[in-house]
Design a protein around this motif. Sequence first.
Motif, PDB file in Angstrom:
ATOM      1  N   ASN A  20       0.809  -1.224   0.000  1.00 26.73           N
ATOM      2  CA  ASN A  20       0.000   0.000   0.000  1.00 26.73           C
ATOM      3  C   ASN A  20       0.843   1.275   0.000  1.00 26.73           C
ATOM      4  O   ASN A  20       0.549   2.234   0.709  1.00 26.73           O
ATOM      5  CB  ASN A  20      -0.978   0.006   1.184  1.00 26.73           C
ATOM      6  N   ILE A  21       1.886   1.300  -0.805  1.00 23.63           N
ATOM      7  CA  ILE A  21       2.720   2.497  -0.949  1.00 23.63           C
ATOM      8  C   ILE A  21       2.112   3.434  -1.994  1.00 23.63           C
ATOM      9  O   ILE A  21       2.021   4.640  -1.761  1.00 23.63           O
ATOM     10  CB  ILE A  21       4.167   2.111  -1.331  1.00 23.63           C
ATOM     11  N   LEU A  22       1.697   2.886  -3.113  1.00 17.51           N
ATOM     12  CA  LEU A  22       1.106   3.704  -4.177  1.00 17.51           C
ATOM     13  C   LEU A  22      -0.283   4.206  -3.801  1.00 17.51           C
ATOM     14  O   LEU A  22      -0.671   5.306  -4.184  1.00 17.51           O
ATOM     15  CB  LEU A  22       1.019   2.903  -5.484  1.00 17.51           C
ATOM     16  N   ALA A  23      -1.025   3.380  -3.092  1.00 18.40           N
ATOM     17  CA  ALA A  23      -2.401   3.733  -2.713  1.00 18.40           C
ATOM     18  C   ALA A  23      -2.867   2.806  -1.599  1.00 18.40           C
ATOM     19  O   ALA A  23      -2.286   1.746  -1.373  1.00 18.40           O
ATOM     20  CB  ALA A  23      -3.333   3.592  -3.916  1.00 18.40           C
ATOM     21  N   ASP A  24      -3.925   3.223  -0.927  1.00 20.63           N
ATOM     22  CA  ASP A  24      -4.615   2.337   0.007  1.00 20.63           C
ATOM     23  C   ASP A  24      -5.653   1.603  -0.831  1.00 20.63           C
ATOM     24  O   ASP A  24      -6.779   2.070  -1.020  1.00 20.63           O
ATOM     25  CB  ASP A  24      -5.280   3.149   1.117  1.00 20.63           C
TER      26      ASP A  24
ATOM     27  N   GLY B 273      -7.530  -0.930  -0.589  1.00 21.66           N
ATOM     28  CA  GLY B 273      -8.792  -1.378  -0.024  1.00 21.66           C
ATOM     29  C   GLY B 273      -9.914  -0.364  -0.169  1.00 21.66           C
ATOM     30  O   GLY B 273     -11.084  -0.728  -0.262  1.00 21.66           O
ATOM     31  N   MET B 274      -9.552   0.922  -0.227  1.00 26.12           N
ATOM     32  CA  MET B 274     -10.610   1.942  -0.326  1.00 26.12           C
ATOM     33  C   MET B 274     -11.305   1.916  -1.691  1.00 26.12           C
ATOM     34  O   MET B 274     -12.392   2.451  -1.831  1.00 26.12           O
ATOM     35  CB  MET B 274     -10.054   3.340  -0.039  1.00 26.12           C
ATOM     36  N   TYR B 275     -10.678   1.287  -2.676  1.00 23.68           N
ATOM     37  CA  TYR B 275     -11.285   1.207  -4.010  1.00 23.68           C
ATOM     38  C   TYR B 275     -12.221   0.015  -4.157  1.00 23.68           C
ATOM     39  O   TYR B 275     -12.872  -0.139  -5.179  1.00 23.68           O
ATOM     40  CB  TYR B 275     -10.205   1.141  -5.094  1.00 23.68           C
ATOM     41  N   LEU B 276     -12.240  -0.839  -3.164  1.00 21.62           N
ATOM     42  CA  LEU B 276     -13.095  -2.021  -3.230  1.00 21.62           C
ATOM     43  C   LEU B 276     -14.536  -1.631  -2.922  1.00 21.62           C
ATOM     44  O   LEU B 276     -14.834  -1.010  -1.911  1.00 21.62           O
ATOM     45  CB  LEU B 276     -12.597  -3.067  -2.236  1.00 21.62           C
ATOM     46  N   SER B 277     -15.399  -1.986  -3.800  1.00 24.19           N
ATOM     47  CA  SER B 277     -16.820  -1.658  -3.672  1.00 24.19           C
ATOM     48  C   SER B 277     -17.435  -2.331  -2.457  1.00 24.19           C
ATOM     49  O   SER B 277     -17.138  -3.491  -2.165  1.00 24.19           O
ATOM     50  CB  SER B 277     -17.549  -2.111  -4.936  1.00 24.19           C
TER      51      SER B 277
ATOM     52  N   ALA C  74     -11.291  -7.691   3.093  1.00 25.88           N
ATOM     53  CA  ALA C  74     -10.818  -6.835   2.000  1.00 25.88           C
ATOM     54  C   ALA C  74      -9.318  -6.972   1.771  1.00 25.88           C
ATOM     55  O   ALA C  74      -8.856  -7.022   0.627  1.00 25.88           O
ATOM     56  CB  ALA C  74     -11.187  -5.386   2.269  1.00 25.88           C
ATOM     57  N   SER C  75      -8.555  -7.056   2.845  1.00 30.17           N
ATOM     58  CA  SER C  75      -7.098  -7.156   2.722  1.00 30.17           C
ATOM     59  C   SER C  75      -6.687  -8.444   2.011  1.00 30.17           C
ATOM     60  O   SER C  75      -5.855  -8.421   1.106  1.00 30.17           O
ATOM     61  CB  SER C  75      -6.464  -7.091   4.114  1.00 30.17           C
ATOM     62  N   THR C  76      -7.276  -9.546   2.416  1.00 27.23           N
ATOM     63  CA  THR C  76      -6.976 -10.835   1.776  1.00 27.23           C
ATOM     64  C   THR C  76      -7.391 -10.812   0.312  1.00 27.23           C
ATOM     65  O   THR C  76      -6.654 -11.287  -0.560  1.00 27.23           O
ATOM     66  CB  THR C  76      -7.699 -11.981   2.513  1.00 27.23           C
TER      67      THR C  76
ATOM     68  N   VAL D 299      -5.969 -10.250  -5.540  1.00 27.10           N
ATOM     69  CA  VAL D 299      -5.978  -9.366  -6.712  1.00 27.10           C
ATOM     70  C   VAL D 299      -4.543  -9.070  -7.137  1.00 27.10           C
ATOM     71  O   VAL D 299      -4.212  -9.093  -8.333  1.00 27.10           O
ATOM     72  CB  VAL D 299      -6.745  -8.048  -6.397  1.00 27.10           C
ATOM     73  N   GLY D 300      -3.668  -8.822  -6.171  1.00 25.97           N
ATOM     74  CA  GLY D 300      -2.271  -8.547  -6.471  1.00 25.97           C
ATOM     75  C   GLY D 300      -1.595  -9.691  -7.204  1.00 25.97           C
ATOM     76  O   GLY D 300      -0.856  -9.485  -8.164  1.00 25.97           O
TER      77      GLY D 300
END
Length: 147
Positions: free
Chosen positions: A33-37, A39-43, A54-56, A61-62
Amino acid sequence: MKELDGRLNVAWWALRIGLGLGPILAGIDKYFNILADWGMYLSPLATKVVPVNASTFMHVVGVVEVIAGAIVLSRWTRIGSYIVMAWLLAIAINLLTTEMFYDLAVRDVEIAIGAFTLAQLTAVREQSSLKKNIAEANAGSQAVFTR
């Protein structure tokens, strides 16, 4: 025609490198999560449907993004490009369902169009290479018969 081919080759390489490295870097960053957080983009809709937190889910996704980027950079560029295109469209749909990130959804659709373009350019390159190999083989076989 030679000059046009050279410019198309440069465009192909630019798209291939960008659409290969981009998903790899974003995929790796799902763990840091350096470029972005991310999880906040997850609907919220997705968090209800997905059976993990969400983290898992973002870690999974990664992994998918790293694999998709690697396929683009491999000899299967065309297939990888279609995977990246579909993945970006799925991300855009997810972003639309958040009812907040419309600008990012549009951006991802535009990048998906770039991935489609890379797939099409790759198909042309593959066809051109095949025709060249057939022509060389025919020229070689004709040389054998004329000796």
